[in-house]
Write an enzyme that holds these catalytic residues in place. Structure first.
Site, PDB file in Angstrom:
ATOM      1  N   ASP A 227      -2.007  39.929  54.223  1.00  0.00           N
ATOM      2  CA  ASP A 227      -2.365  39.282  52.962  1.00  0.00           C
ATOM      3  C   ASP A 227      -2.681  40.316  51.878  1.00  0.00           C
ATOM      4  O   ASP A 227      -3.395  41.289  52.132  1.00  0.00           O
ATOM      5  CB  ASP A 227      -3.603  38.412  53.233  1.00  0.00           C
ATOM      6  CG  ASP A 227      -3.934  37.476  52.093  1.00  0.00           C
ATOM      7  OD1 ASP A 227      -3.110  36.602  51.801  1.00  0.00           O
ATOM      8  OD2 ASP A 227      -5.026  37.618  51.509  1.00  0.00           O
ATOM      9  N   GLU A 302       2.662  40.973  52.386  1.00  0.00           N
ATOM     10  CA  GLU A 302       2.645  40.115  51.201  1.00  0.00           C
ATOM     11  C   GLU A 302       2.272  41.032  50.045  1.00  0.00           C
ATOM     12  O   GLU A 302       1.109  41.362  49.842  1.00  0.00           O
ATOM     13  CB  GLU A 302       1.617  38.990  51.317  1.00  0.00           C
ATOM     14  CG  GLU A 302       1.753  38.020  50.144  1.00  0.00           C
ATOM     15  CD  GLU A 302       0.450  37.478  49.579  1.00  0.00           C
ATOM     16  OE1 GLU A 302       0.488  36.469  48.875  1.00  0.00           O
ATOM     17  OE2 GLU A 302      -0.616  38.073  49.807  1.00  0.00           O
TER      18      GLU A 302
HETATM   19  C1  GLC Z   1      -2.612  35.552  49.369  1.00  0.00           C
HETATM   20  C2  GLC Z   1      -2.529  34.218  50.039  1.00  0.00           C
HETATM   21  C3  GLC Z   1      -3.200  33.208  49.172  1.00  0.00           C
HETATM   22  C4  GLC Z   1      -4.645  33.604  49.006  1.00  0.00           C
HETATM   23  C5  GLC Z   1      -4.764  35.022  48.462  1.00  0.00           C
HETATM   24  C6  GLC Z   1      -6.153  35.553  48.605  1.00  0.00           C
HETATM   25  O1  GLC Z   1      -1.892  35.579  48.199  1.00  0.00           O
HETATM   26  O2  GLC Z   1      -1.201  33.896  50.307  1.00  0.00           O
HETATM   27  O3  GLC Z   1      -3.106  31.912  49.694  1.00  0.00           O
HETATM   28  O4  GLC Z   1      -5.282  32.726  48.129  1.00  0.00           O
HETATM   29  O5  GLC Z   1      -3.938  35.906  49.157  1.00  0.00           O
HETATM   30  O6  GLC Z   1      -6.442  35.813  49.946  1.00  0.00           O
END
Ligand code: GLC
Length: 583
Positions: A227, A302
């Site tokens: 994340d 991500e």
């Molecule tokens: C990422 C996740 C999202 C979350 C954010 C903070 O972007 O996909 O859902 O709100 O991180 O953890």
């Protein structure tokens, strides 16, 4: 008028060949994202859970995916739907217990499905033991040093330490009350105030996350989705920053960058995104994962990073295996844009020896069956409400099926988001009183947020909650129309979206399309995407998406093996993609 392209010239294949590497499973895997709150509920409380998932895993074997990725199920007050973790080594009681995670892993492996879990290293919950200890220990303590605490600005210290905004709206800083009741220091949270950012310059933070990796690897997981992978390291001195902080749902803009329609603003100009220091962290994690041998345990970043040349740095051979390709997700339904993004994605990934990945939907963005129901290039905020212009649902679904058929014909890894195999639309009419996304509250309702793509899945049309669980409770309301998309309405029904996905996944596996090389086929009109995949298992396969108004004729002898919709007299109509074997 019908166009013909019986002898299309194939452009040099060189830029499109995937790196000729080992055949590790993840290089071409199709990975299905489960959002545990919303997939299946076993106990009737209206919230999905791990036993619910385990009981329904057979659906994924039927579908034909290689792996699942589970969004967070860890102990959490759920201020950001579980992306606020209070204990990285336990399961939240809402979702079950550790034994349920073990049972899920065992069942998935029995069914031949690999399991990837979510790792949230940028921030914890404010209810994490370390953050509680930091609050209790006071300014200057070693406990505070594991997070990012600073004194405020201004004579009374009552202004935030810098001007950074939270991704969810408002300031990225919150002031604490010290143990003696006086207003105290401020802590940084790039997201919600209940998500304090860790200090990744601290050795204990680094050691802790390596230990968390091992904890889940020892239980048998096959990898991690990481994340906010681009956020962990902040620029020393935390300088002010005068640009915007958004990272979610600004996808049209991201694609515009890739397409050179807007001058790209490199993400790393910001003092908290994509700092070079993050890469050292991922190198150390890769060493941990590699120590578990084969089959490879994987990391997927991500990282909302521009330009793509920097995004692929996360997938250098000694770092992560994959990174989400958000440029593809954000590309408007315009043939030349799609071709440009596909070409650039493959080139960029290849430059570091990684496969590209492809994704169209996830739990943070409007579902693609709905996005594509608007005119290409329509600007919108993330989230759609009853007062907003509504999408053309039928057209959105037709294009979504065509977009997925294009995506699954491409080499590399692909990510699917739960419900897209049903053609599920976004909930676009949810009354505001049900909204739970912190973005909605923190922007004062200006951004509706992400609840619309997180609605519980319909399994059975004629059952309470459309079969989501044993009761009629669902933590977000399901639109009435969801019944028509239920699994039981589509399973075994020729032409249904579920059966289309099954055909695509089976054919992709059989022909080895995830490992094929790819060339752009010239000679078609500008509103057609025409690609030729070639590989030892597939022979030559034409992947052709028609985004134009005129039906497109296929080359003589082409044998259609999959199509996103019916053909018209053997020709490919508007908003339709086919895979055809060439003689
Ligand atoms: C990422 C996740 C999202 C979350 C954010 C903070 O972007 O996909 O859902 O709100 O991180 O953890």
């Amino acid at each position: 008028m019908t166009r013909t392209a019986s002898h299309p010239a194939v452009r040099a294949a060189a830029p499109f060949h995937p790196a000729d590497h080992d055949d590790a499973w993840w290089r071409s895997a199709v990975i299905y994202q489960i959002y545990p709150r919303s997939w299946a509920d076993s106990d009737g409380d209206g919230m999905g859970d791990l036993p619910g998932i385990t009981a329904r895993l057979e659906h994924l074997q039927y579908l034909g995916v290689d792996a699942i990725w589970l969004s967070p199920f860890y102990t959490s007050p759920q201020a950001d739907a579980g992306y606020d973790v209070a204990d990285y080594r336990d399961v939240d009681p809402r979702f079950g217990a550790l034994a349920d995670a073990d049972a899920l892993l065992a069942r998935a492996h029995e069914l031949g499905l690999k399991v990837i879990v979510d790792l949230v290293p940028n921030h914890s919950s404010d209810e994490h033991a370390w953050f509680r200890a930091a609050l209790a220990a006071g300014p200057g303590s070693p406990e505070r040093d594991r997070y990012i605490f600073r004194d405020g600005r201004g004579p009374a210290g009552d202004e935030p330490p810098n001007n950074w905004d939270s991704v969810f709206g408002g300031s990225a800083w919150t002031r604490v009350t010290e143990a003696d009741g006086t207003p105290g220091q401020w802590y940084l949270h790039l997201f919600d105030p209940k998500q304090p950012d860790f200090n990744w310059d601290h050795d204990e933070v680094r050691a802790e996350f390596e230990s968390v990796l091992r904890f889940w690897l020892d239980r048998g997981v096959d990898g991690f989705r990481v994340d906010v992978a681009h956020g962990l390291v902040k620029q020393p001195g935390l300088p002010d920053w005068h640009n915007r902080t958004h990272m979610l749902g600004e996808t049209d803009e991201a694609a515009a960058h890739v397409l050179d329609k807007v001058k790209p603003q490199p993400t790393n100009l910001s003092p908290y995104w994509d700092q070079d220091g993050v890469h050292e962290i991922y190198r150390s994690w890769r060493r941990v994962l590699d120590s578990y041998g084969t089959p490879a345990r994987i990391l997927c970043a991500e990282a909302w990073v521009e330009p793509q040349e920097r995004a692929v740095l996360y997938t250098r051979p000694d770092e992560m295996h994959q990174a989400f390709n958000f440029d593809f997700l954000g590309t408007p339904w315009v043939a030349e844009d799609l071709v440009a993004v596909i070409e650039r994605s493959l080139e960029a990934a290849d430059s570091v020896g990684a496969p590209s990945t492809w994704v169209l939907s996830n739990h943070d963005v409007v579902r693609h069956a709905t996005r594509l129901g608007y005119a290409p290039g329509t600007k919108r905020k993330n989230g759609i409400g009853a007062d907003d212009p509504q999408p053309d649902r039928a057209r959105g679904l037709q294009r979504a099926r065509a977009a997925t058929t294009l995506m699954l014909g491409l080499p590399g890894g692909a990510y699917l988001y739960q419900g897209e195999e049903l053609g599920l639309p976004e909930s676009t009419t949810m009354p505001d009183e049900f909204r739970q996304d912190p973005t909605f509250v923190r922007t004062g309702g200006e951004e509706l947020g992400r609840d619309g793509c997180r609605v519980p899945i319909p399994w059975t049309k004629d059952a309470p909650g459309f079969g989501f669980g044993p009761s009629d409770r669902t933590w977000l309301p399901q639109p009435e129309v969801y019944g028509d998309y239920a699994v039981d309405q589509q399973r075994g029904v020729a032409g249904s979206t579920l059966e289309l996905y099954r055909t695509l996944l089976a054919t992709r596996a059989e022909l080895g399309l995830g490992r094929a090389s790819l060339a752009l086929v010239e000679g078609y009109a500008a509103d057609v995407v025409a690609l030729e995949a070639a590989g030892p298992e597939s022979g030559r396969v034409l992947v052709l998406a028609n985004l134009g108004d005129e039906a497109v004729e296929l080359p003589a002898g082409a044998d259609v093996v999959a199509a996103s919709g019916p053909l018209a007299d053997g020709r490919v109509p508007t908003d339709t993609t086919v895979w055809a074997r060439l003689a």
